[in-house]
Design an enzyme around this catalytic site. Structure first.
Site, PDB file in Angstrom:
ATOM      1  N   ASP A 106       0.858  -1.184   0.000  1.00  0.00           N
ATOM      2  CA  ASP A 106       0.000   0.000   0.000  1.00  0.00           C
ATOM      3  C   ASP A 106       0.899   1.241   0.000  1.00  0.00           C
ATOM      4  O   ASP A 106       1.731   1.398   0.890  1.00  0.00           O
ATOM      5  CB  ASP A 106      -0.913   0.003   1.229  1.00  0.00           C
ATOM      6  CG  ASP A 106      -1.916   1.137   1.189  1.00  0.00           C
ATOM      7  OD1 ASP A 106      -1.541   2.257   1.592  1.00  0.00           O
ATOM      8  OD2 ASP A 106      -3.057   0.924   0.752  1.00  0.00           O
TER       9      ASP A 106
ATOM     10  N   ASN B  61      -2.080  12.849  -4.707  1.00  0.00           N
ATOM     11  CA  ASN B  61      -3.149  13.283  -5.609  1.00  0.00           C
ATOM     12  C   ASN B  61      -3.596  14.707  -5.314  1.00  0.00           C
ATOM     13  O   ASN B  61      -3.840  15.498  -6.227  1.00  0.00           O
ATOM     14  CB  ASN B  61      -4.350  12.332  -5.492  1.00  0.00           C
ATOM     15  CG  ASN B  61      -4.169  11.055  -6.291  1.00  0.00           C
ATOM     16  OD1 ASN B  61      -3.490  11.041  -7.308  1.00  0.00           O
ATOM     17  ND2 ASN B  61      -4.780   9.972  -5.824  1.00  0.00           N
TER      18      ASN B  61
ATOM     19  N   ASP C 237      -1.442   8.925 -11.179  1.00  0.00           N
ATOM     20  CA  ASP C 237      -1.458   7.810 -12.122  1.00  0.00           C
ATOM     21  C   ASP C 237      -0.049   7.450 -12.572  1.00  0.00           C
ATOM     22  O   ASP C 237       0.299   6.260 -12.682  1.00  0.00           O
ATOM     23  CB  ASP C 237      -2.310   8.168 -13.344  1.00  0.00           C
ATOM     24  CG  ASP C 237      -3.800   8.211 -13.028  1.00  0.00           C
ATOM     25  OD1 ASP C 237      -4.191   7.717 -11.956  1.00  0.00           O
ATOM     26  OD2 ASP C 237      -4.558   8.734 -13.861  1.00  0.00           O
TER      27      ASP C 237
ATOM     28  N   GLU D  83      -4.394   2.445  -4.559  1.00  0.00           N
ATOM     29  CA  GLU D  83      -2.938   2.429  -4.471  1.00  0.00           C
ATOM     30  C   GLU D  83      -2.400   1.135  -3.887  1.00  0.00           C
ATOM     31  O   GLU D  83      -1.252   1.055  -3.459  1.00  0.00           O
ATOM     32  CB  GLU D  83      -2.455   3.614  -3.626  1.00  0.00           C
ATOM     33  CG  GLU D  83      -2.824   3.547  -2.149  1.00  0.00           C
ATOM     34  CD  GLU D  83      -4.193   4.116  -1.833  1.00  0.00           C
ATOM     35  OE1 GLU D  83      -4.444   4.442  -0.666  1.00  0.00           O
ATOM     36  OE2 GLU D  83      -5.024   4.231  -2.764  1.00  0.00           O
TER      37      GLU D  83
END
Length: 332
Positions: free
Chosen positions: A208, A216, A225, A251
């Protein structure tokens, strides 16, 4: 949260549906001819038609009760071919047109090689039956057209199978990172838990990315991305051909290792953690990952195995992140 153990679907497979439809359509197509021939006193040919209808009914009942289509498909194709050849031997070239739907139907029921083999044998038998009773030119036309039908059907079947495999492959990949998707991951875990792989060792590495929401928010989703793509590429460059990389969601990534015991997988997880942390994935943005590791145990279900890796991941996140933790009762 249960992610596995869904009740298996009882829907008919496409192979069953196609076979049932072909058999079902054959009955109203042939039965009237059989009845008319019996009324006209054409006992042998009428008996052939009724035998085919009876055989199709038996196949329908067999498939509905057993769901086994492979043997039934071969039996249907051979039965069709024998019926067509028998009718030819009784009536001659006047009913040669029945060979065309008979041979085409074989490619809907069987694999292309099997259908081509049975049809080729049928064609040889047809030539032997019609050689002395049919004009040579007309017989040559029949042979050429049936040969072309079989070749075109083989090519079409091969092309359809290639497209089917490509679609299945696309359906099992994450569109962004190219890693396996959730569907492929669930299938892989189900396979591993159903087979005896414990003697070789299998482990889950649940990754993770730490504080990914912050990436973001600060840099935008396009940067997020790019980070996911780069991380997937990094992990993919280090895993072996026998291992698998999957994007579980958001993620989170999962690496499934085969042939590694817990100690080796823990060292590999630490290598991945260090690789990601020390790689300049994006300027001005430190990317790290927390990893939970769980080894497949005897009588593990996919859900149980994953939940232990998930618990180890949460322990890693609660321990300050950017670290590796092993599932409870598996550390040495």
């Amino acid at each position: 949260m249960m992610i596995f153990g869904k009740r298996p679907s009882m829907k008919r497979s496409k192979e069953e549906i196609i076979l049932l439809l072909l058999c079902g359509l054959s009955i109203p197509s042939i039965l009237p001819f059989g009845v008319i021939r019996l009324i006209q006193g054409n006992w042998w040919l009428g008996a052939v038609d009724l035998a085919i209808v009876t055989g199709m009914l038996c196949v329908i009942v067999y498939v509905l009760r057993t769901r086994r289509v492979r043997i039934a498909g071969i039996v249907v194709t051979i039965f069709y071919s024998i019926g067509m050849l028998t009718a030819l031997s009784l009536r001659g070239p006047t009913i040669v047109y029945w060979a065309y739907p008979t041979m085409i139907a074989a490619f809907f029921i069987l694999r292309a090689k099997e259908a081509l083999a049975i049809n080729s044998l049928s064609l040889l038998c047809m030539v032997w039956l019609l050689y002395k009773v049919m004009p040579l030119f007309d017989l040559a036309c029949v042979i050429v057209t049936l040969t072309l039908i079989n070749l075109f059907s083989t090519i079409f079947s091969h092309r359809t199978n290639l497209q089917h495999r490509e679609l299945n492959q696309q359906a099992s990949l994450d569109f962004l990172t190219g890693a396996g998707n959730r569907r492929a991951f669930d299938k892989r875990l189900t396979q591993l838990c159903a087979n005896d792989v414990n003697q070789f060792g299998a482990c889950l590495l649940l990754l993770d990315l730490d504080h990914f929401k912050k990436i973001n928010d600060e840099f935008g989703h396009s940067v997020g991305d790019d980070v996911l793509i780069r991380v997937a590429d990094l992990v993919r460059s280090r895993i072996r051909a026998t291992d698998g990389l999957y994007r579980y969601g958001g993620e989170e990534f999962v690496v499934v290792t085969i042939g590694n015991q817990l100690d080796a997988s823990a060292k590999f997880a630490e290598e991945l953690r260090s690789l990601i942390a020390n790689t300049p994935i994006f300027k001005g943005c430190l990317v790290t990952t927390s990893i939970g590791v769980a080894e497949l145990r005897d009588k593990d279900t996919p859900n149980c195995w994953f939940q232990r890796a998930d618990a180890a991941l949460y322990e890693a996140k609660n321990s300050g992140r950017n670290c590796v933790k092993l599932a409870a009762n598996q550390s040495h």
